[in-house]
Design an enzyme around this catalytic site. Structure first.
Site, PDB file in Angstrom:
ATOM      1  N   LYS A 124     142.387 -16.483  36.939  1.00 53.60           N
ATOM      2  CA  LYS A 124     143.046 -15.471  37.768  1.00 53.60           C
ATOM      3  C   LYS A 124     143.657 -16.044  39.037  1.00 53.60           C
ATOM      4  O   LYS A 124     144.796 -16.484  39.044  1.00 53.60           O
ATOM      5  CB  LYS A 124     142.094 -14.307  38.047  1.00 53.60           C
ATOM      6  CG  LYS A 124     141.831 -13.461  36.796  1.00 53.60           C
ATOM      7  CD  LYS A 124     141.288 -12.107  37.126  1.00 53.60           C
ATOM      8  CE  LYS A 124     140.983 -11.300  35.871  1.00 53.60           C
ATOM      9  NZ  LYS A 124     142.180 -10.880  35.128  1.00 53.60           N
ATOM     10  N   TYR A 174     147.123  -3.480  26.494  1.00 51.12           N
ATOM     11  CA  TYR A 174     146.365  -2.273  26.858  1.00 51.12           C
ATOM     12  C   TYR A 174     147.272  -1.038  26.957  1.00 51.12           C
ATOM     13  O   TYR A 174     147.123  -0.220  27.871  1.00 51.12           O
ATOM     14  CB  TYR A 174     145.624  -2.482  28.186  1.00 51.12           C
ATOM     15  CG  TYR A 174     144.412  -3.372  28.061  1.00 51.12           C
ATOM     16  CD1 TYR A 174     143.168  -2.841  27.767  1.00 51.12           C
ATOM     17  CD2 TYR A 174     144.511  -4.745  28.241  1.00 51.12           C
ATOM     18  CE1 TYR A 174     142.063  -3.652  27.637  1.00 51.12           C
ATOM     19  CE2 TYR A 174     143.409  -5.574  28.119  1.00 51.12           C
ATOM     20  CZ  TYR A 174     142.179  -5.018  27.813  1.00 51.12           C
ATOM     21  OH  TYR A 174     141.079  -5.828  27.678  1.00 51.12           O
ATOM     22  N   TYR A 177     131.843  -7.843  30.864  1.00 51.47           N
ATOM     23  CA  TYR A 177     133.173  -8.092  30.289  1.00 51.47           C
ATOM     24  C   TYR A 177     133.537  -9.537  30.606  1.00 51.47           C
ATOM     25  O   TYR A 177     133.566  -9.939  31.783  1.00 51.47           O
ATOM     26  CB  TYR A 177     134.237  -7.159  30.854  1.00 51.47           C
ATOM     27  CG  TYR A 177     135.623  -7.533  30.377  1.00 51.47           C
ATOM     28  CD1 TYR A 177     136.079  -7.118  29.131  1.00 51.47           C
ATOM     29  CD2 TYR A 177     136.457  -8.344  31.146  1.00 51.47           C
ATOM     30  CE1 TYR A 177     137.332  -7.490  28.665  1.00 51.47           C
ATOM     31  CE2 TYR A 177     137.709  -8.721  30.688  1.00 51.47           C
ATOM     32  CZ  TYR A 177     138.142  -8.289  29.452  1.00 51.47           C
ATOM     33  OH  TYR A 177     139.378  -8.675  28.994  1.00 51.47           O
ATOM     34  N   ASP A 189     130.575 -16.565  35.372  1.00 47.59           N
ATOM     35  CA  ASP A 189     131.963 -16.185  35.099  1.00 47.59           C
ATOM     36  C   ASP A 189     132.560 -15.660  36.401  1.00 47.59           C
ATOM     37  O   ASP A 189     132.424 -14.497  36.746  1.00 47.59           O
ATOM     38  CB  ASP A 189     131.993 -15.121  34.005  1.00 47.59           C
ATOM     39  CG  ASP A 189     133.401 -14.605  33.717  1.00 47.59           C
ATOM     40  OD1 ASP A 189     134.339 -14.979  34.445  1.00 47.59           O
ATOM     41  OD2 ASP A 189     133.555 -13.805  32.770  1.00 47.59           O
TER      42      ASP A 189
END
Length: 405
Positions: A250, A15, A142, A221
């Site tokens: 994560k 990014y 997302y 998710d």
């Protein structure tokens, strides 16, 4: 060559527009909620290093579990073999997850956890002899940067170069949930990269009711929301909802190592058991269920105790108190809190709004790491973050706002 020279010559950062981005900050070590650069300067990690650092950096219990495991078994193929860290972690996850989720498929990260979930959902119907090809997802979703995950995500800046290669999904709430769908995938209660959008428990319950009524699989998710980020261990618990498949990553290892998990109900798993090999889930990764990562995750789960819950509650209280003051600023709109996550908007224009970069640079100069999503400012700290550190984070934000008034 120095670290900075090596990085500039050889590294491609995520990014990052290398033509215009400032040089990355070289970090030597970290402890608790603090990053320490090569000059000894301390930076409060107010975003948990992209939402992964759960308890704190260099958490001793996790570091020690990794060291022990690395000396015993560092890696083994997970097809046809098993090992204690993976089996114990799977059992521990099932114990903590909403009741009914019983079968754990390990992968590498959040995107791959979603890829596995989508493949399971599509093949589930194929194995039943009732093929369904359509996936539904929310507006502003997302789910990751691999192709299946991008397909389920909202079309926009992140997906634009690849749109012609992505499979189409239907979007909620525009489309009704019917028995033509294979699955509905949602980020329960909090859409992270879509702008820290918070949505209601009642809506999540309604989606669960409609998927159940129409025999459609529900995929949650919880890559961001899992392991206490919204208060309870899983966001689905806030709504009293049990999905058919859940995606985790994560914070799974406390932020130490990459690991993903896709956990399904037993009834879903049963549809893949057959003497017909075509019913096999033909998916796997070289480092599936890596023993060191599994050991880290097991140690992290053990830290999600009453003390952790108390600390998460304290962070939420601090968020609410600070946001109540910040909300009075004329530039601030839509202040919101969900568990350990706080967010508000500054202006508009979405992800490319330069205000995010302005705040990020301003905060770094004052020892705080913030990474706004365009005009969306959020604070998502490790659970060890102290009240004094939260005061410092919000003090920097208020200073930035006052300078713009």
């Amino acid at each position: 060559m120095s670290l900075e020279e090596l990085d500039r010559r050889y590294v491609w950062h995520p990014y990052t527009q290398h033509a215009t981005a400032p040089a990355p900050i070289p970090i030597r070590r970290a402890e608790g909620a603090v990053l320490i650069d090569t000059q000894g300067r301390e930076i409060i990690d107010a975003i948990s290093s992209w939402w992964v650092t759960l308890h704190g950096h260099a958490q001793p219990e996790i570091a020690e579990a990794i060291a022990r495991q690395a000396k015993e078994l560092e890696q083994v193929i997970f097809a046809g073999f098993t090992h204690e860290p993976a089996a114990e972690l799977a059992a521990a996850l099932v114990e903590k997850l909403p009741r009914g989720l019983t079968r754990v498929f390990f992968s590498d990260n959040g995107s791959t956890a979603v890829e596995v979930a989508i493949k399971i959902a599509l093949q589930y119907w194929q194995n039943r002899g009732q093929p369904r090809a359509q996936i539904a997802a929310l507006d502003h979703a997302y789910h990751g940067d691999t192709f299946g995950a991008m397909s389920a995500s909202a079309r926009g800046l992140f997906t634009e170069p690849y749109n012609s290669h992505l499979f189409e999904v239907v979007r909620l709430p525009e489309t009704a949930i019917t028995d033509q769908l294979a699955a509905v995938i949602v980020e329960p209660l909090l859409q992270g990269a879509g702008g820290m959008r918070m949505w209601s428990e009642a809506t999540l319950r309604a989606i669960r009711d409609q998927t159940t009524e129409n025999g459609v699989l529900l995929i949650a998710d919880e890559v961001l929301t899992g392991f206490g980020r919204t208060g309870p261990l899983f966001a689905c618990e806030r709504a009293g909802v049990v999905p058919d498949i859940i995606c985790l990553s994560k914070g799974l290892t406390g932020g130490f190592l990459p690991l993903g998990a896709t956990v399904a109900r037993e009834a879903v798993f049963e549809e893949f058991q057959s003497t017909d090999r075509r019913h096999t889930l033909f998916h796997g990764h070289s480092f599936t269920a890596n023993p060191i990562a599994c050991a880290a995750a097991r140690a992290s789960l053990a830290l999600l105790n009453d003390e952790s819950a108390d600390r998460r509650a304290a962070i939420e209280r601090a968020h609410r108190a600070h946001l109540a003051k910040i909300a009075e600023h004329p530039c601030v709109t839509a202040p919101r809190v969900l568990g350990t996550v706080a967010a508000f908007n500054l202006g508009g224009a979405g992800y490319l709004n330069p205000v995010g970069g302005d705040l990020s640079r301003f905060a770094l100069e004052r020892g705080v790491l913030l990474r706004p999503l365009g005009d969306v400012v959020y604070v998502l700290p490790p659970y060890c973050t102290t009240d004094a550190q939260l005061d410092q984070i919000y003090g920097v934000i208020r200073e930035f706002l006052d300078a713009r008034a």
